[in-house]
Design a protein around this motif. Structure first.
Motif, PDB file in Angstrom:
ATOM      1  N   ARG A   1      36.317  39.312  34.636  1.00 23.60           N
ATOM      2  CA  ARG A   1      35.142  39.199  35.494  1.00 23.60           C
ATOM      3  C   ARG A   1      34.867  40.555  36.141  1.00 23.60           C
ATOM      4  NH1 ARG A   1      37.159  34.642  39.302  1.00 23.60           N
ATOM      5  NH2 ARG A   1      35.588  35.636  40.634  1.00 23.60           N
ATOM      6  N   PRO A   2      33.623  41.024  36.156  1.00 23.37           N
ATOM      7  CA  PRO A   2      33.320  42.372  36.663  1.00 23.37           C
ATOM      8  C   PRO A   2      33.845  42.647  38.063  1.00 23.37           C
ATOM      9  CG  PRO A   2      31.425  41.500  35.505  1.00 23.37           C
ATOM     10  CD  PRO A   2      32.421  40.378  35.585  1.00 23.37           C
ATOM     11  N   ASP A   3      33.820  41.645  38.935  1.00 20.80           N
ATOM     12  CA  ASP A   3      34.282  41.869  40.307  1.00 20.80           C
ATOM     13  C   ASP A   3      35.802  41.797  40.444  1.00 20.80           C
ATOM     14  OD1 ASP A   3      34.373  39.141  39.762  1.00 20.80           O
ATOM     15  OD2 ASP A   3      33.994  38.576  41.845  1.00 20.80           O
ATOM     16  N   GLN A   4      36.505  41.548  39.314  1.00 21.75           N
ATOM     17  CA  GLN A   4      37.962  41.402  39.365  1.00 21.75           C
ATOM     18  C   GLN A   4      38.699  42.474  38.550  1.00 21.75           C
ATOM     19  OE1 GLN A   4      39.812  39.110  41.147  1.00 21.75           O
ATOM     20  NE2 GLN A   4      37.856  38.635  42.139  1.00 21.75           N
TER      21      GLN A   4
ATOM     22  N   ASP B   1      39.530  45.654  39.153  1.00 20.31           N
ATOM     23  CA  ASP B   1      40.577  46.372  39.880  1.00 20.31           C
ATOM     24  C   ASP B   1      41.800  45.481  40.120  1.00 20.31           C
ATOM     25  OD1 ASP B   1      39.054  48.658  39.949  1.00 20.31           O
ATOM     26  OD2 ASP B   1      38.270  48.305  41.969  1.00 20.31           O
TER      27      ASP B   1
ATOM     28  N   TYR C   1      42.690  42.908  38.318  1.00 14.09           N
ATOM     29  CA  TYR C   1      43.306  42.694  37.000  1.00 14.09           C
ATOM     30  C   TYR C   1      44.218  43.860  36.627  1.00 14.09           C
ATOM     31  CZ  TYR C   1      43.491  42.535  31.867  1.00 14.09           C
ATOM     32  OH  TYR C   1      43.910  42.549  30.555  1.00 14.09           O
TER      33      TYR C   1
ATOM     34  N   GLU D   1      34.333  45.716  30.491  1.00 16.24           N
ATOM     35  CA  GLU D   1      35.198  44.756  31.186  1.00 16.24           C
ATOM     36  C   GLU D   1      36.079  43.988  30.197  1.00 16.24           C
ATOM     37  OE1 GLU D   1      31.658  44.499  32.506  1.00 16.24           O
ATOM     38  OE2 GLU D   1      32.431  46.187  33.676  1.00 16.24           O
TER      39      GLU D   1
ATOM     40  N   THR E   1      41.254  36.161  37.369  1.00 16.05           N
ATOM     41  CA  THR E   1      40.491  37.381  37.099  1.00 16.05           C
ATOM     42  C   THR E   1      39.731  37.334  35.776  1.00 16.05           C
ATOM     43  OG1 THR E   1      42.274  38.537  35.916  1.00 16.05           O
ATOM     44  CG2 THR E   1      42.261  38.698  38.314  1.00 16.05           C
TER      45      THR E   1
END
Length: 262
Positions: free
Chosen positions: A58-61, A63, A65, A96, A133
């Motif tokens: 997921r793009p917001d996860q 970092d 991950y 991603e 994530t």
């Protein structure tokens, strides 16, 4: 006489079916020679199983991950009966997205590792953290081509190397023909670029071949590919194999900090 006529009439159709299932006659003969040589001269085919894992994050996860992997993957590779070949992030292609390649001592080694991980609290914690994530994930169990063993992980000597993952989806029944042509073509390509690995799927998305190459930069990639086109054997390899492909995909990746390949 009628039976003889029917046999002649059906021969082209039977020949086509035989080719689709097993590859061309010339490729089978060439491949049989290669196979007999591989048993005595190489250790790649049949010795290891390589699992290629694909994680779509997921793009917001992203970092989070990366932090989870940095904490757990080196420990996992050290404690479990498995070897981490490499971990990469796609930077041109499906963003991603991350690829990881694990090496097992055959299917027996894979079974042994799976049994050990099922009892591992560390692995359970890793999976629980990763699930939050990920958008999706998948894996393939593959084998190396006998003529193209996985390169040992090592420093490239380049500050920021790039890796290219090329994925080919072949028409069913053409793998042996692909192998016999690429075995010759690789001799031309490796004059100019370091071949890292080549795998064909056995469980997962079948009829799939994946190659990994390392370059200093995209500019160097272009130059080495242009140079290879000047070699007759490379032209012939492309001519003979492009007709075997249903679709293909190229992605540029960079290694994660803990990846054995840098």
């Amino acid at each position: 006489m009628a039976q003889l006529a029917d046999d002649k009439k059906n021969a082209p159709r039977q020949g086509l079916l035989k080719s689709l299932l097993h590859g061309s006659e010339s490729a089978r003969e060439d491949g049989m020679t290669s196979q007999s040589q591989s048993h005595s001269n190489t250790v790649g085919r049949g010795k290891y199983i390589h699992e290629i894992q694909r994680h779509v994050v997921r793009p917001d996860q992203v970092d989070a991950y990366k932090a989870i992997l940095a904490e757990h993957y080196p420990k996992l590779a050290q404690d479990a009966p498995v070897r981490l070949i490499g971990s990469w992030e796609v930077v041109v292609g499906e963003l991603e997205t991350f690829y990881h390649i694990w090496e097992y001592d055959g299917y027996e080694g894979y079974d042994r590792c799976s049994a050990a991980l099922a009892k591992s609290e560390q692995f359970a914690s890793l999976n629980k953290q990763l699930r939050s994530t990920l958008g999706s994930r998948s894996s393939w169990l593959t084998q190396e081509f006998a003529f193209w063993k996985t390169s040992p992980p090592r420093e490239s000597g380049v500050k920021d190397p790039i890796y290219e993952l090329r994925t080919y989806h072949l028409r069913p029944g053409t793998l042996l023909e692909w192998e016999s042509n690429w075995r010759r073509g690789l001799e031309a390509r490796k004059r100019f670029v370091e071949p890292i690995a080549a795998y064909f799927s056995q469980i997962g998305q079948l009829h799939t071949v994946q190659h990994i190459w390392r370059y200093e930069s995209l500019d160097q990639r272009k130059k080495t590919r242009d140079a290879a086109w000047q070699v007759e054997t490379w032209n012939d390899t492309v001519t003979q194999t492009v007709k075997l492909i249903d679709k293909m995909h190229a992605q540029i990746m960079r290694p994660l900090p803990f990846s054995p390949f840098q």
